[in-house]
Scaffold this active site. Sequence first.
Site: not given
Length: 952
Positions: A248, A271
């Site tokens: 990740h 995000r």
Amino acid sequence: MACFPTSQAIVVGGGLGGMSAANTVVENGGRVVLLDKSSFCGGNSTKATSGINGAGTKTQKAKGIPDNAEIFTQDTLKGGAKKPELAKLLCDNSADDVDWLVEKFNLDLSLVARLGGHSQPRTHRGKERFPGMTITYALIQMLEKVAEKTDLARIITKAKVFKLVTEGNVCVGCVYEKGGQNFQEFGPVILASGGFGADFTSNSLLAQYRPDLLHLPTTNGEHCTGDGIKMGEAIGAKTIDLEWVQVHPTGLVKPDDADAKIKFLAAEALRGVGGLILNADGKRFCNELGRRDYVTGEMWKSKPPFRLCLNKAASDEIIWHCKHYTGRGVMKYYSSGEDLAKDMGVDLSVLEQSHEEHYQAAKKTETHPDEGAWPAYPSGKSHDEASGKTGSGKKFFHNILPGSAVRHEPFYVAIITPVIHYCMGGLLIDTDSACVGPNDKAIPGLYAAGEVAGGVHGNNRLGGNSLLDCVVFGRVAGRAAAKYMLGADFKPVDLREVSGGGLTGAVESSKLAGGSYEDKMNSATTAAGAAPMANGGAAGGMTLAEVAKHNSKADCWVVVDGQVLDVTSFLSEHPGGELAILTFAGKDATEEFNMIHPPDVIGKYAPDSVIGNVGSGVAVAAAGGAAKGGAPARKDKGGALSNHHAWGHLDGAQTNWRVDLDENPGVFILNIKSYFNATWFLVLAILYEVCATIFSAKNIKISNDRLGLTRSAILLILFIVIHAVGNLHVFKGPDDFNGYGYFYVRLYWTGFGLPANIVEEYILLSVLLHVFVGLKRTWDMKLALVSSQGVGVLNLAISGLMLLTFMTIHLFQFRFGDTDQFGPYYIRPPPYLINFWGILSLNLFWTDASYVEPVGVRDIYALEFQIFKNPLWSFFYIFSVAVFMVHACLGWKKVTPVLGIPRGHIGKVEIIGYGIMIVMGLVYISFPVYVMATKPFSGYEDGIQTPGRIEQ
């Protein structure tokens, strides 16, 4: 069949997958016992921060989001899934299962966001607390209430399952250890024990399949050691995709403990609401909404440290996340962009330009969405140059900020680094969530759900699909196990009825009056859900100054809602890991604690930790006599390479030999030392792979494991290099070339009476293995992607089949080609395989000693000239060599990351490999070119040859 009870299902693992399975077994009229390795149920699921995906949910419909299972399935396949039947099941069930959570457990999942790789907003979460904790805790409470009211459920913690019990090919139960004793439970087993992303031991699945990731930190709890996968394999269950471990991109770096091996994860939703990723120079370099593997890959190419930056509009949309991360010290608030630029050490104009370019790309997308200059992800065109140059242009923009506003804009900012996050591979399951055995049929009585199951996500998992995976396949497994147990008695019931009315909210207290936990962990709880205070703490209370003295791992106090907790003995058992508590050692953690936990958690799960109240009186001694005196906290140094990379300190770091990559080329244009080191690691890797291929081969096992491809590829590359060097003897004439051919084909005593020598036989087996595994992986994994990703996904398969055709023709032309027309060619073979006295003159494969009897061999020198004088065959050979170079380079890019080479050297090893392939290709091409341009000449031993052997 032996007699054993089958009236209960056994769920191994207390995360969301296990809880979904257990509740579903009960919901379908069955009994269940849940065994969890930890002291408290929840697992990694409680740490999930982004949400759960659902396509076509009631929430989406209410918001007018035009999503459905078909669109979701296409996104999931594009995102990396390779088994369409499992991807379709995941997506088809998503709406009903998300609605099940909302309706059966009274959950708030009213917010919907778009995460990376999704073409629609479909990731659901609530307005408060992390969704993983909220969802999992609600299911835990429901099962607890079922256990209180009925005998349909039991929950046993601190139970480490280590063996599955079988009767023939049927799984009939398991054995677990608790308190130093072994116990057995009988019934169908549902494995929901998680992945192996926290096992860094030398014999771990991570070390076996992804040794290149061992240096990275992880977001996984210490319980994630692959136990369920190992137990399944032990009874013949097949595995799939174990090499696909997701890294990740947004692990949160804590400045005062940067080397911690376990990292907090920045929710992908950060995000999704508009967070931008900036490199050390303050510039964007990727599509923030791209797939996780893509974003991570671009980070490796760019300059650290990396920052995830949220402007005011973005942070307001997800403000409690930002406050939570800020409280934990892994995010920082800046009152203005000017302050941020100063802290980053960049000019404010750089941040203004980065935001302005992003802003303009968004505006152009609004008016001319399909007229961008760059390729977009997942399709179409993008106006965003920063991400478009990487081939994954941004199409979706949210909470954008013009560059002119940056100077006075407040920001929430976190430093991020790649972290091991999720294991896509695991036990292969079918559409009933049953584990598949060696005969490609389901193993009766064995199921898997959640991260322990493989085949659902392929080589990359989309954000929000992990919680969904747990719920969907937990429910599928629960229904299948109930049906397996009950047969005709299989019938649905209402969870709210069997639990005595269900939950009135996701945070309702459960008193465990019936004692569903065998440990009676709630025995000290009061009616209010809180424990009585030890030693009369309420009389005077403790000062915060006194609490502040207890701030180490050996002596840890925290304050929550005015209560002082001694959590020293609880650190190792906390589902979120020690760091989650140590961050607040000696401090008031009320705000951050309440952001995540329901109000009854302490009373239910840690009542004995409460030792008093905060006040102005004299401090009291801690219950249990924990050590006092403030011993210094021990810091987990973790993987130094990734942390130095995150902070941009690759140069001069001497604490770990892998870190000292010496990235400064000095007076050279190229970093000579780093290429030398990369070559050294490559040689070691090749030697290991070749030796492992020859000496450690296990019984033949047909699977989708890439190991069959990588190891056979390395062996074949080694052979091709040696073969090319040998073929260069054609330039020395017929004696050397035919002598080399005799040496290679016969090797004197190694033929064992067979038509070929042992080297040829082993190479042939390697070729067959390479071809077979390659075709099987293509059939199982690649063909399903052609419709969504184009025929490009079959590059290796197509070029490989072309090479297979060439190799077949080549063998018939040269290895089995007829040379009788030229007569035998006579050489004097050296008695010890190699002519050691001819090394300087390079006549290694023949000798001119008269006492050595001449031996007639195949005249491959003459055959070479006969075949390659034909321009068509020469062109075919040259074309095939070019195909080989393409195939080898494409394959090399896939091979290098799994060779165990330190990550910092992988890029250079790739370059070295490409160089080797190109040089080998040119060497092979030189043969037909040489033959077409020259005439054959006689050898040293021409006097003993048949006259007129070949036209001169």
